[in-house]
Design a protein around this motif. Structure first.
Motif, PDB file in Angstrom:
ATOM      1  N   ARG A 202       1.206  -1.266  -0.037  1.00  0.00           N
ATOM      2  CA  ARG A 202      -0.371  -0.337  -0.168  1.00  0.00           C
ATOM      3  C   ARG A 202       0.807   1.529   0.217  1.00  0.00           C
ATOM      4  O   ARG A 202       1.610   1.458   0.856  1.00  0.00           O
ATOM      5  N   ARG A 203       0.695   1.413  -0.856  1.00  0.00           N
ATOM      6  CA  ARG A 203       1.211   3.123  -0.820  1.00  0.00           C
ATOM      7  C   ARG A 203       0.232   4.716  -0.408  1.00  0.00           C
ATOM      8  O   ARG A 203      -0.364   5.034  -0.859  1.00  0.00           O
ATOM      9  N   ASP A 204       0.766   5.270   0.635  1.00  0.00           N
ATOM     10  CA  ASP A 204      -0.089   6.216   1.042  1.00  0.00           C
ATOM     11  C   ASP A 204       0.497   7.691   0.693  1.00  0.00           C
ATOM     12  O   ASP A 204       1.287   7.755   0.253  1.00  0.00           O
ATOM     13  N   LYS A 205      -1.303   9.050   0.845  1.00  0.00           N
ATOM     14  CA  LYS A 205      -0.695  10.477   0.350  1.00  0.00           C
ATOM     15  C   LYS A 205       0.506  10.321   1.131  1.00  0.00           C
ATOM     16  O   LYS A 205       0.702  11.333   0.414  1.00  0.00           O
ATOM     17  N   ASN A 206       0.853  10.286   2.048  1.00  0.00           N
ATOM     18  CA  ASN A 206       2.330  10.657   2.492  1.00  0.00           C
ATOM     19  C   ASN A 206       3.380   9.682   2.216  1.00  0.00           C
ATOM     20  O   ASN A 206       4.642  10.988   2.594  1.00  0.00           O
ATOM     21  N   GLY A 207       3.311   9.772   1.299  1.00  0.00           N
ATOM     22  CA  GLY A 207       4.688   8.882   0.406  1.00  0.00           C
ATOM     23  C   GLY A 207       4.829   7.479   0.677  1.00  0.00           C
ATOM     24  O   GLY A 207       5.720   6.902   0.630  1.00  0.00           O
ATOM     25  N   LEU A 208       4.549   7.516   2.375  1.00  0.00           N
ATOM     26  CA  LEU A 208       4.834   5.829   2.708  1.00  0.00           C
ATOM     27  C   LEU A 208       4.305   4.744   1.978  1.00  0.00           C
ATOM     28  O   LEU A 208       3.178   4.940   1.435  1.00  0.00           O
ATOM     29  N   VAL A 209       5.435   4.039   2.057  1.00  0.00           N
ATOM     30  CA  VAL A 209       4.730   2.749   1.637  1.00  0.00           C
ATOM     31  C   VAL A 209       4.303   1.067   2.731  1.00  0.00           C
ATOM     32  O   VAL A 209       5.326   0.958   3.380  1.00  0.00           O
ATOM     33  N   TYR A 210       3.604   0.531   2.639  1.00  0.00           N
ATOM     34  CA  TYR A 210       3.502  -0.286   3.504  1.00  0.00           C
ATOM     35  C   TYR A 210       3.390  -2.144   3.152  1.00  0.00           C
ATOM     36  O   TYR A 210       3.211  -2.048   2.172  1.00  0.00           O
ATOM     37  N   ARG A 211       3.428  -2.844   3.990  1.00  0.00           N
ATOM     38  CA  ARG A 211       3.671  -4.257   2.889  1.00  0.00           C
ATOM     39  C   ARG A 211       3.486  -4.761   4.542  1.00  0.00           C
ATOM     40  O   ARG A 211       3.261  -4.619   5.669  1.00  0.00           O
TER      41      ARG A 211
ATOM     42  N   ASP B 184      -5.491  -9.751   5.504  1.00  0.00           N
ATOM     43  CA  ASP B 184      -6.677 -10.312   5.917  1.00  0.00           C
ATOM     44  C   ASP B 184      -7.813  -9.822   6.203  1.00  0.00           C
ATOM     45  O   ASP B 184      -7.747  -8.573   6.890  1.00  0.00           O
ATOM     46  N   GLU B 185      -9.003  -9.726   6.399  1.00  0.00           N
ATOM     47  CA  GLU B 185      -9.746  -8.880   6.508  1.00  0.00           C
ATOM     48  C   GLU B 185     -10.048  -7.968   7.797  1.00  0.00           C
ATOM     49  O   GLU B 185      -9.888  -6.570   7.857  1.00  0.00           O
TER      50      GLU B 185
ATOM     51  N   LEU C 134     -12.655  -0.501   5.673  1.00  0.00           N
ATOM     52  CA  LEU C 134     -13.738  -0.665   5.554  1.00  0.00           C
ATOM     53  C   LEU C 134     -14.086   0.291   3.061  1.00  0.00           C
ATOM     54  O   LEU C 134     -12.975   0.873   3.376  1.00  0.00           O
ATOM     55  N   GLY C 135     -14.544  -1.104   2.415  1.00  0.00           N
ATOM     56  CA  GLY C 135     -14.259  -0.233   1.563  1.00  0.00           C
ATOM     57  C   GLY C 135     -12.669  -1.012   0.694  1.00  0.00           C
ATOM     58  O   GLY C 135     -13.149  -0.586  -0.805  1.00  0.00           O
ATOM     59  N   VAL C 136     -12.086  -1.624   1.376  1.00  0.00           N
ATOM     60  CA  VAL C 136     -11.257  -2.428   0.334  1.00  0.00           C
ATOM     61  C   VAL C 136     -11.552  -3.964   0.425  1.00  0.00           C
ATOM     62  O   VAL C 136     -11.278  -4.303   1.275  1.00  0.00           O
ATOM     63  N   ASN C 137     -11.507  -3.872  -1.258  1.00  0.00           N
ATOM     64  CA  ASN C 137     -11.863  -5.195  -1.352  1.00  0.00           C
ATOM     65  C   ASN C 137     -10.251  -6.303  -1.602  1.00  0.00           C
ATOM     66  O   ASN C 137      -9.755  -5.934  -2.865  1.00  0.00           O
ATOM     67  N   SER C 138      -9.634  -7.070  -1.136  1.00  0.00           N
ATOM     68  CA  SER C 138      -8.106  -7.908  -1.184  1.00  0.00           C
ATOM     69  C   SER C 138      -8.971  -8.613  -2.362  1.00  0.00           C
ATOM     70  O   SER C 138      -7.389  -9.500  -2.961  1.00  0.00           O
ATOM     71  N   TYR C 139      -9.678  -9.112  -3.440  1.00  0.00           N
ATOM     72  CA  TYR C 139      -9.965  -9.462  -4.804  1.00  0.00           C
ATOM     73  C   TYR C 139      -9.797  -9.081  -5.020  1.00  0.00           C
ATOM     74  O   TYR C 139     -10.025  -9.357  -7.152  1.00  0.00           O
TER      75      TYR C 139
ATOM     76  N   GLY D  88      -7.725   7.731  -1.499  1.00  0.00           N
ATOM     77  CA  GLY D  88      -5.508   8.065  -1.740  1.00  0.00           C
ATOM     78  C   GLY D  88      -4.842   7.043  -1.552  1.00  0.00           C
ATOM     79  O   GLY D  88      -4.012   7.234  -1.630  1.00  0.00           O
ATOM     80  N   SER D  89      -5.374   5.868  -0.663  1.00  0.00           N
ATOM     81  CA  SER D  89      -4.092   4.758  -0.700  1.00  0.00           C
ATOM     82  C   SER D  89      -3.993   4.028  -2.172  1.00  0.00           C
ATOM     83  O   SER D  89      -5.112   3.265  -2.030  1.00  0.00           O
ATOM     84  N   GLN D  90      -3.005   3.439  -2.285  1.00  0.00           N
ATOM     85  CA  GLN D  90      -3.039   2.863  -3.423  1.00  0.00           C
ATOM     86  C   GLN D  90      -2.485   1.174  -3.181  1.00  0.00           C
ATOM     87  O   GLN D  90      -1.741   0.865  -2.342  1.00  0.00           O
ATOM     88  N   TRP D  91      -3.240   0.877  -3.399  1.00  0.00           N
ATOM     89  CA  TRP D  91      -3.359  -1.042  -3.024  1.00  0.00           C
ATOM     90  C   TRP D  91      -3.052  -1.552  -4.154  1.00  0.00           C
ATOM     91  O   TRP D  91      -4.053  -1.515  -5.697  1.00  0.00           O
ATOM     92  N   TYR D  92      -1.849  -2.619  -3.513  1.00  0.00           N
ATOM     93  CA  TYR D  92      -2.079  -3.779  -4.440  1.00  0.00           C
ATOM     94  C   TYR D  92      -1.916  -5.358  -3.654  1.00  0.00           C
ATOM     95  O   TYR D  92      -1.162  -4.777  -2.572  1.00  0.00           O
TER      96      TYR D  92
END
Length: 248
Positions: free
Chosen positions: A75-84, A88-89, A94-99, A107-111
């Motif tokens: 996940r890349r957040d608006k503040n420039g940080l990337v998380y791994r 799990d649900e 809310l609103g994020v679909n892992s499938y 504002g966050s980009q998810w892979y």
């Protein structure tokens, strides 16, 4: 035989709990900066640089957590940080679909990916929320200089207003020290904006206000030769010899 049954039952229970499916769990700042209120600041506490996984050996130093769903995220957040982490649900807002392989939420980009330690790539790498440019992008690399003057690490794509260039991690050889070093912000990654948005180079985000629908592609009119009626020869009556009366 009883020992075998107990072993199989135990193994089944362990697998049901997600054993063998792990995710990297860490965070880092790809550009070395993070956004603080209304300005970019050199980040000294934004996780661990090795989380970039620019060096293969860095994986040994990262936390790896068992994941029951078997699905991981980057996940890349608006503040420039990337998380791994584990997808799990209970770990997702809310609103994020892992499938869904790639998506933008709040504002966050998810892979998302499935498999043991599958969240090892970079968002923007080919197959990770990216697109493959149809032009030769090596003529100009906006990521040279480690993003000086642009700590967000995001640049407009002069060839595609519906995407942008994100500067990611690469690994370079330093001739002076004769060692390989992780070089933050030197690899251009091509990322698509969500449908119906375009990149706003001032705000460094994809938004609807910057979007202009592309003009329809010109279609040359198809030429059709005129259809002429086929020639039909006139039908003439066949000659019938006159019938003469017979004399007896």
């Amino acid at each position: 035989m009883l020992t075998l049954v107990v072993f199989v039952a135990g193994l089944t229970a362990v697998l049901a709990e997600g054993y063998g499916s792990r995710c990297f769990d860490c965070n880092y700042a790809p550009s070395g900066y993070s956004y603080q209120s209304d300005y970019w600041k050199r980040s000294t506490t934004a996780g661990y640089e090795g989380c970039a996984l620019a060096n293969y050996d860095d994986a040994d130093n990262l936390d790896k957590w068992t994941c029951k769903s078997g699905r991981c995220f980057i996940r890349r957040d608006k503040n420039g940080l990337v998380y791994r982490g584990c997808a799990d649900e209970e770990n997702l807002p809310l609103g994020v679909n892992s499938y869904s392989g790639c998506q933008y939420v709040a504002g966050s980009q998810w892979y998302f990916c499935k498999g043991d330690l599958c969240n090892k790539g970079q968002i923007g790498d080919y197959g990770h929320c990216d697109y493959k440019p149809s032009y030769h992008s090596h003529s100009y690399n906006p990521c040279d200089g480690k993003c000086y003057g642009n700590p967000s690490g995001l640049f407009k794509d002069n060839y595609n207003p519906y995407g942008f260039i994100q500067c990611g991690c690469d690994y370079k050889y330093d001739a002076y020290s004769k060692t390989s070093k992780a070089c933050i912000c030197c690899k251009p990654l091509h990322v698509k904006c969500p449908k119906g948005t375009a990149f706003n180079d001032y705000a460094k985000v994809c938004d609807t206000a910057s979007y202009t629908a592309p003009a329809p592609a010109y279609q040359a009119p198809a030429y059709h030769a005129p259809a002429y009626p086929s020639y039909q020869a006139p039908a003439y009556p066949s000659y019938q010899a006159p019938a003469y009366p017979s004399y007896h």
